[in-house]
Design a protein around this motif. Structure first.
Motif, short mmCIF file in Angstrom:
data_model
loop_
_atom_site.label_atom_id
_atom_site.label_comp_id
_atom_site.label_asym_id
_atom_site.label_seq_id
_atom_site.Cartn_x
_atom_site.Cartn_y
_atom_site.Cartn_z
N GLU A 93 0.85 -1.20 0.00
CA GLU A 93 0.00 0.00 0.00
C GLU A 93 0.88 1.25 0.00
OE1 GLU A 93 -2.86 -0.61 3.15
OE2 GLU A 93 -3.72 -2.35 2.11
N MET A 94 1.52 1.45 -1.12
CA MET A 94 2.47 2.56 -1.23
C MET A 94 2.25 3.36 -2.51
SD MET A 94 5.97 0.90 0.25
CE MET A 94 6.73 0.85 -1.35
N ASN A 95 1.11 3.14 -3.15
CA ASN A 95 0.86 3.80 -4.43
C ASN A 95 0.47 5.26 -4.21
OD1 ASN A 95 -1.11 4.55 -6.79
ND2 ASN A 95 0.22 2.91 -7.55
N ILE A 96 1.12 6.14 -4.97
CA ILE A 96 0.88 7.58 -4.78
C ILE A 96 -0.59 7.93 -5.03
CG2 ILE A 96 1.44 9.88 -5.69
CD1 ILE A 96 4.25 8.74 -6.35
N LEU A 97 -1.16 7.35 -6.08
CA LEU A 97 -2.56 7.68 -6.42
C LEU A 97 -3.54 7.09 -5.40
CD1 LEU A 97 -4.72 8.80 -8.35
CD2 LEU A 97 -4.60 6.64 -9.61
N ILE A 98 -3.29 5.86 -4.99
CA ILE A 98 -4.28 5.16 -4.16
C ILE A 98 -4.04 5.34 -2.66
CG2 ILE A 98 -5.33 2.89 -3.71
CD1 ILE A 98 -4.23 2.05 -6.48
N HIS A 99 -2.77 5.40 -2.25
CA HIS A 99 -2.50 5.31 -0.81
C HIS A 99 -1.99 6.57 -0.14
CE1 HIS A 99 -2.19 1.05 -2.30
NE2 HIS A 99 -3.17 0.96 -1.43
N GLN A 100 -1.71 7.61 -0.91
CA GLN A 100 -1.30 8.83 -0.21
C GLN A 100 -2.53 9.52 0.38
OE1 GLN A 100 1.24 11.58 -2.36
NE2 GLN A 100 3.04 10.33 -1.93
N ASN A 101 -2.26 10.23 1.47
CA ASN A 101 -3.34 11.00 2.08
C ASN A 101 -3.60 12.27 1.27
OD1 ASN A 101 -3.88 9.28 4.24
ND2 ASN A 101 -2.22 10.16 5.48
N TRP A 102 -4.88 12.63 1.13
CA TRP A 102 -5.24 13.81 0.34
C TRP A 102 -4.90 15.11 1.07
CZ3 TRP A 102 -6.49 13.61 -4.63
CH2 TRP A 102 -6.91 12.38 -5.14
N GLY A 145 -3.12 15.12 4.33
CA GLY A 145 -1.80 14.93 4.93
C GLY A 145 -0.67 15.00 3.92
N ASP A 146 -0.82 14.38 2.76
CA ASP A 146 0.29 14.32 1.81
C ASP A 146 0.14 15.30 0.65
OD1 ASP A 146 1.55 12.25 3.22
OD2 ASP A 146 0.26 10.76 2.28
N THR A 158 -8.11 8.92 2.74
CA THR A 158 -7.48 7.64 2.42
C THR A 158 -7.32 6.79 3.67
OG1 THR A 158 -6.21 8.85 0.77
CG2 THR A 158 -5.49 6.62 1.24
N THR A 159 -6.91 7.43 4.76
CA THR A 159 -6.72 6.70 6.02
C THR A 159 -7.44 7.50 7.11
OG1 THR A 159 -4.77 8.01 6.58
CG2 THR A 159 -4.39 5.96 5.36
N ASN A 160 -7.51 6.92 8.31
CA ASN A 160 -8.22 7.65 9.35
C ASN A 160 -7.39 8.81 9.93
OD1 ASN A 160 -6.43 6.27 10.89
ND2 ASN A 160 -7.93 4.91 11.87
N TRP A 161 -6.10 8.90 9.51
CA TRP A 161 -5.32 10.05 9.97
C TRP A 161 -5.04 11.06 8.83
CZ3 TRP A 161 -3.06 5.35 8.87
CH2 TRP A 161 -1.95 5.35 8.04
N ASP A 162 -5.74 10.87 7.70
CA ASP A 162 -5.52 11.72 6.53
C ASP A 162 -5.72 13.20 6.86
OD1 ASP A 162 -5.83 13.14 4.14
OD2 ASP A 162 -6.70 11.47 3.06
#
Ligand code: SGN
Ligand code: CA
Length: 531
Positions: free
Chosen positions: A235-244, A246-247, A263-267
């Motif tokens: 789970e390291m794909n820039i499109l799928i796994h980066q936070n909108w 956060g990242d 993307t994640t609960n800490w996004d």
């Protein structure tokens, strides 16, 4: 008193020294500069397709660039513990960011301190403990913050306002100027947090870098065919796994407006936490640049294809990641200039490295962990005036495992027998014939966990890479490093490589025995992890 201390020191060092020639020279000072997650692809001495790092490059121009330096386990705290102990992770215990370090292990600064060196450490240590053998330290708690950081010091916690890379530079310079003992050699750790996720540059650099466009790597749209399940399931794909937030630095309210799920609960929290730390002025600077980026995105997002979105996210990632490195590069320049001014450059070894490599869009990825080249390899540049020929490149496979013994050797201090690396001082002297390593061992553990990179160990030679993924799979991969440098196709099942596989399996088994790793230990760590 100083005179007696100096006398005692020199007697100690002289007895530990190896050659009479070295006996006559004052022991070298050592500055160990390490940043966090700094990909070699983002150092212009390695490749200038992304950015210029003139100050870091100076170390190579005036010393040696290692083009095949690598780590034993591509993740933060384990790498740091390996650097400090000269041992593999299964020996020092810090197999991942969570497991405890075995505090009975000797770390190399303790040996320098005992030999009479003055020792200091500033910045990000992140291996779960305060350092031992360090006279003065100011280290970021855990991962640390990019703005207005706290530091744990010998005297407790302090808070300093400012941009963290600059603050670490100032703390280091303050020590050099005001508390360095001119009668002793020193060992200084200059450890940056940048460019670790979530990549917050200083205002002077986000103003500049958000205007730039960077070339996409050829494998940005990798479909992960030709390899096993590990690359596909990471789970390291820039499109799928980066936070909108956060990242990619969207404001949480812009995500809501556009109907973009976190993307994640800490996004959103990641961005919110960063924004909350800012002073009013820092917040104004931020909004001035990231406000318009958000506004522009609101306009283009509704009609963007997935491919366009990936390209957009890649640019956003590079702008902030590389922007964070710009201040690291500046800080290296400030320190090198100070050494010059003080005449300290001549007898000081300067090392620049990172705790591991990092993906800058190769295979569509960010983060690290894998034995594949971009995370397995790490930058290493060393300047040692009078010993290392300026402007040289060395392609031997040195590892972070070797740093402790190398620095001890350079200082004429004996290394304990149980350290598992090898001093590469001969390479620094240009004596490659005294170095005969033909393979290195690698072992990654942190799974299941963030980024979901499966457990694996492997052997890497100049020509090949053999990897065993285990735990919830039993998969092998083989890469022909000469024919397939991007590592896109495993040749493990190709009959033409049957002999290579056989030979490398023997080599791998030998290395596991040599370093005291075993299936029993693999299982022990799994059991401990699952407890
Ligand atoms: C955090 C990061 C991860 C990163 C680990 C480990 N997520 O969890 O992307 O892999 O640290 O990094 S974040 O959203 O919280 O930034 S390491 O350098 O400490 O190993
Ligand atoms: Ca790291």
């Amino acid at each position: 008193m100083r005179f007696i201390a100096a006398l005692v020191f020199f007697t100690l060092v002289l007895t530990g020294c190896k050659s009479t020639q070295e006996n006559q020279k004052a022991p070298p000072n050592i500055i160990f500069i390490m940043s966090d997650d700094h990909a070699y692809q983002a150092i212009s001495a390695y490749s200038d397709h992304l950015m210029q790092t003139p100050n870091i490059d100076r170390i190579a121009n005036e010393g040696m660039l290692f083009s095949n330096a690598c780590v034993t386990n591509s993740i933060c705290a384990p790498s740091r513990a390996t650097i400090l102990t000269g041992k593999h992770c299964h020996i020092h215990g810090k197999i991942d960011n969570r497991f405890p370090f075995d505090t009975t292990q000797v770390t190399f600064p303790q040996l320098f301190q005992k030999a009479g060196y003055q020792t200091a450490m500033f910045g990000k240590l992140h291996f779960g403990n305060n350092p031992k053998g360090i006279d003065e330290f100011k280290i970021l708690p855990g991962q640390g913050q990019y703005y207005n950081p706290d530091f744990d010091t010998n005297e407790g916690r302090i808070h300093i306002e400012g941009y963290t890379t600059d603050v670490i530079r100032d703390l280091t310079l303050d020590w050099m100027k005001n508390r360095r003992d001119p009668d002793k050699p020193f060992l200084l750790f200059y450890l940056h947090k940048a460019p670790h996720r979530e990549w917050l540059p200083a205002p002077r650099h986000f103003r500049e870098y958000t205007k730039k466009t960077f070339p996409e790597p050829p494998t940005l749209f990798d479909d992960y065919a030709g390899r096993g399940s590990a690359a596909r399931e990471a789970e390291m794909n820039i499109l799928i796994h980066q936070n909108w937030a956060g990242d990619s630095k969207l404001y949480p309210e812009v995500m809501d407006e556009l109907g973009i799920d976190p993307t994640t609960n800490w996004d959103k929290r990641a961005m919110q936490n960063a924004l909350n730390r800012f002073t009013d002025e820092q917040r104004r600077d931020w909004d001035e640049v990231y406000g318009p980026i958000n506004e522009e995105f609101k306009k283009i997002y509704p009609s963007m294809t997935q491919k366009e979105l990936m390209s957009w996210r890649y640019q956003r990632y590079m702008q902030d990641y590389l922007g964070s490195i710009a201040s690291v590069d500046e800080s290296v320049g400030t320190l090198l200039d100070y050494l010059d001014e003080q005449g300290l450059d001549e007898n000081t070894i300067v090392v620049y490295t990172s705790d591991q490599g990092f993906y800058l869009g190769e295979h569509g990825w960010f983060d690290k962990r894998f034995i594949y080249d971009e995370s397995f390899k790490t930058p290493l540049l060393v300047r040692w005036p009078g010993v290392t020929e300026a402007g040289t490149t060395n392609d031997q496979m040195v590892q972070n495992l070797d740093f402790a013994q190398t620095l001890l050797d350079a200082a004429g201090i004996e290394a304990p027998d149980d350290m598992q690396g090898e001093s590469f001082v001969p390479l620094l002297r240009g004596e490659d014939d005294k170095w005969d390593r033909d393979a290195v061992y690698y072992h990654y553990y942190e799974y299941p966990a963030v980024h979901m990179v499966k457990r694996h160990y492997g052997v890497v030679t100049r020509e090949y890479k053999l990897v065993h993924f285990y735990y919830d799979v039993d998969e092998w991969e083989l890469y022909d490093r000469m024919k397939d440098p991007m590592e896109l196709k495993s040749e493990y099942d190709n009959p033409e490589y049957a002999d290579v596989v056989k030979e490398l399996k023997v080599k791998l088994a030998e290395l596991r025995v040599k370093y005291d790793d075993s299936e029993e230990l693999d299982q022990k760590f799994i059991d401990m992890y699952n407890k």
